[in-house]
Design a protein around this motif. Structure first.
Motif, mmCIF file in Angstrom:
data_model
loop_
_atom_site.group_PDB
_atom_site.id
_atom_site.type_symbol
_atom_site.label_atom_id
_atom_site.label_comp_id
_atom_site.label_asym_id
_atom_site.label_seq_id
_atom_site.Cartn_x
_atom_site.Cartn_y
_atom_site.Cartn_z
ATOM 1 N N THR A 167 0.856 -1.189 0.000
ATOM 2 C CA THR A 167 0.000 0.000 0.000
ATOM 3 C C THR A 167 0.890 1.238 0.000
ATOM 4 N N LEU A 168 0.265 2.388 -0.066
ATOM 5 C CA LEU A 168 1.031 3.630 0.028
ATOM 6 C C LEU A 168 1.746 3.740 1.370
ATOM 7 N N GLY A 169 1.239 3.060 2.396
ATOM 8 C CA GLY A 169 1.900 3.042 3.692
ATOM 9 C C GLY A 169 3.250 2.354 3.674
ATOM 10 N N ASP A 170 3.527 1.577 2.624
ATOM 11 C CA ASP A 170 4.812 0.896 2.480
ATOM 12 C C ASP A 170 5.830 1.723 1.686
ATOM 13 N N VAL A 171 5.398 2.852 1.154
ATOM 14 C CA VAL A 171 6.276 3.694 0.344
ATOM 15 C C VAL A 171 7.313 4.372 1.238
ATOM 16 N N VAL A 172 8.590 4.237 0.844
ATOM 17 C CA VAL A 172 9.675 4.865 1.605
ATOM 18 C C VAL A 172 10.259 6.074 0.876
ATOM 19 N N ASN A 173 10.008 6.162 -0.430
ATOM 20 C CA ASN A 173 10.512 7.306 -1.194
ATOM 21 C C ASN A 173 9.568 7.595 -2.345
ATOM 22 N N ILE A 174 9.336 8.874 -2.586
ATOM 23 C CA ILE A 174 8.511 9.317 -3.697
ATOM 24 C C ILE A 174 9.267 10.412 -4.443
ATOM 25 N N ARG A 175 9.299 10.290 -5.757
ATOM 26 C CA ARG A 175 9.966 11.285 -6.603
ATOM 27 C C ARG A 175 8.938 11.829 -7.581
ATOM 28 N N THR A 176 8.848 13.128 -7.606
ATOM 29 C CA THR A 176 7.844 13.780 -8.446
ATOM 30 C C THR A 176 8.512 14.769 -9.384
ATOM 31 N N PHE A 177 8.095 14.709 -10.624
ATOM 32 C CA PHE A 177 8.581 15.627 -11.649
ATOM 33 C C PHE A 177 7.383 16.458 -12.096
ATOM 34 N N LEU A 178 7.440 17.761 -11.872
ATOM 35 C CA LEU A 178 6.357 18.673 -12.248
ATOM 36 C C LEU A 178 6.819 19.564 -13.386
ATOM 37 N N THR A 179 5.919 19.869 -14.302
ATOM 38 C CA THR A 179 6.274 20.794 -15.377
ATOM 39 C C THR A 179 6.107 22.242 -14.947
ATOM 40 N N ASP A 180 5.522 22.472 -13.766
ATOM 41 C CA ASP A 180 5.339 23.834 -13.246
ATOM 42 C C ASP A 180 5.269 23.773 -11.722
ATOM 43 N N LEU A 181 6.369 24.135 -11.064
ATOM 44 C CA LEU A 181 6.404 24.093 -9.594
ATOM 45 C C LEU A 181 5.386 25.025 -8.956
ATOM 46 N N ASP A 182 4.912 26.021 -9.680
ATOM 47 C CA ASP A 182 3.883 26.901 -9.128
ATOM 48 C C ASP A 182 2.580 26.141 -8.866
ATOM 49 N N ARG A 183 2.449 24.935 -9.423
ATOM 50 C CA ARG A 183 1.229 24.140 -9.242
ATOM 51 C C ARG A 183 1.405 23.027 -8.197
ATOM 52 N N ILE A 184 2.468 23.107 -7.409
ATOM 53 C CA ILE A 184 2.736 22.069 -6.418
ATOM 54 C C ILE A 184 1.612 21.969 -5.383
ATOM 55 N N GLY A 185 0.946 23.063 -5.087
ATOM 56 C CA GLY A 185 -0.173 23.037 -4.142
ATOM 57 C C GLY A 185 -1.316 22.171 -4.638
ATOM 58 N N GLU A 186 -1.574 22.215 -5.937
ATOM 59 C CA GLU A 186 -2.624 21.369 -6.519
ATOM 60 C C GLU A 186 -2.253 19.890 -6.403
ATOM 61 N N TYR A 187 -0.996 19.593 -6.629
ATOM 62 C CA TYR A 187 -0.508 18.226 -6.480
ATOM 63 C C TYR A 187 -0.631 17.790 -5.022
ATOM 64 N N ALA A 188 -0.260 18.670 -4.123
ATOM 65 C CA ALA A 188 -0.324 18.350 -2.690
ATOM 66 C C ALA A 188 -1.751 18.024 -2.249
ATOM 67 N N GLN A 189 -2.741 18.662 -2.840
ATOM 68 C CA GLN A 189 -4.141 18.370 -2.480
ATOM 69 C C GLN A 189 -4.504 16.915 -2.767
ATOM 70 N N ALA A 190 -3.887 16.327 -3.766
ATOM 71 C CA ALA A 190 -4.132 14.917 -4.086
ATOM 72 C C ALA A 190 -3.220 14.009 -3.260
ATOM 73 N N ARG A 191 -1.995 14.419 -3.068
ATOM 74 C CA ARG A 191 -0.997 13.562 -2.410
ATOM 75 C C ARG A 191 -1.155 13.487 -0.899
ATOM 76 N N LEU A 192 -1.286 14.608 -0.238
ATOM 77 C CA LEU A 192 -1.242 14.622 1.228
ATOM 78 C C LEU A 192 -2.289 13.739 1.905
#
Length: 131
Positions: free
Chosen positions: A73-98
């Protein structure tokens, strides 16, 4: 021992160019290394054009399905790497990830890239999990 897999629960990689997951058996521990995932459906179409939240949700759903196919499950994840085409949109990504990582968060790297291999993709996410 290492095996490679493309679970039937997610769209196959384009033209068999890579595997979705490497399963590495290390004694009594299993490490899962997932390829970067983008928001493309089974027909190779982009999901959620110009919608970071829709793409992030699709990508994270896909990652969850790949992990589940290997008993993780996601609870077993020890590392996550994310590549965004626009860091200004990181908040939108965080709404899904957090909301998906409710315990102690995994280690993380997020970088901005000029583009991804799928035109219109806003992010690519890869994870490593230990089971």
């Amino acid at each position: 021992m290492t095996t490679f897999d493309n679970p039937a629960t997610v769209p196959a990689p384009p033209a068999g160019r890579y595997s979705h997951v490497a399963r590495i058996e290390l004694g009594g521990t299993t490490m899962l290394v997932l390829s970067g995932q983008v928001a493309i459906d089974a027909e190779g179409r982009l999901v959620g054009a110009n919608d970071m939240r829709a793409q992030a949700d699709y990508v994270l759903d896909t990652i969850e399905k790949i992990l589940a196919a290997h008993g993780a499950t996601l609870g077993d994840v020890v590392n996550i790497r994310t590549f965004l085409t626009d860091l200004d949109r990181i908040g939108e990504y965080a709404q899904a990830r957090l909301p998906r990582f409710t315990g102690t968060p995994p280690t993380s790297t997020t970088v901005e890239v000029s583009r991804l291999f799928v035109p219109g993709a806003l992010l690519e996410v890869e994870v490593t999990a230990i089971v």
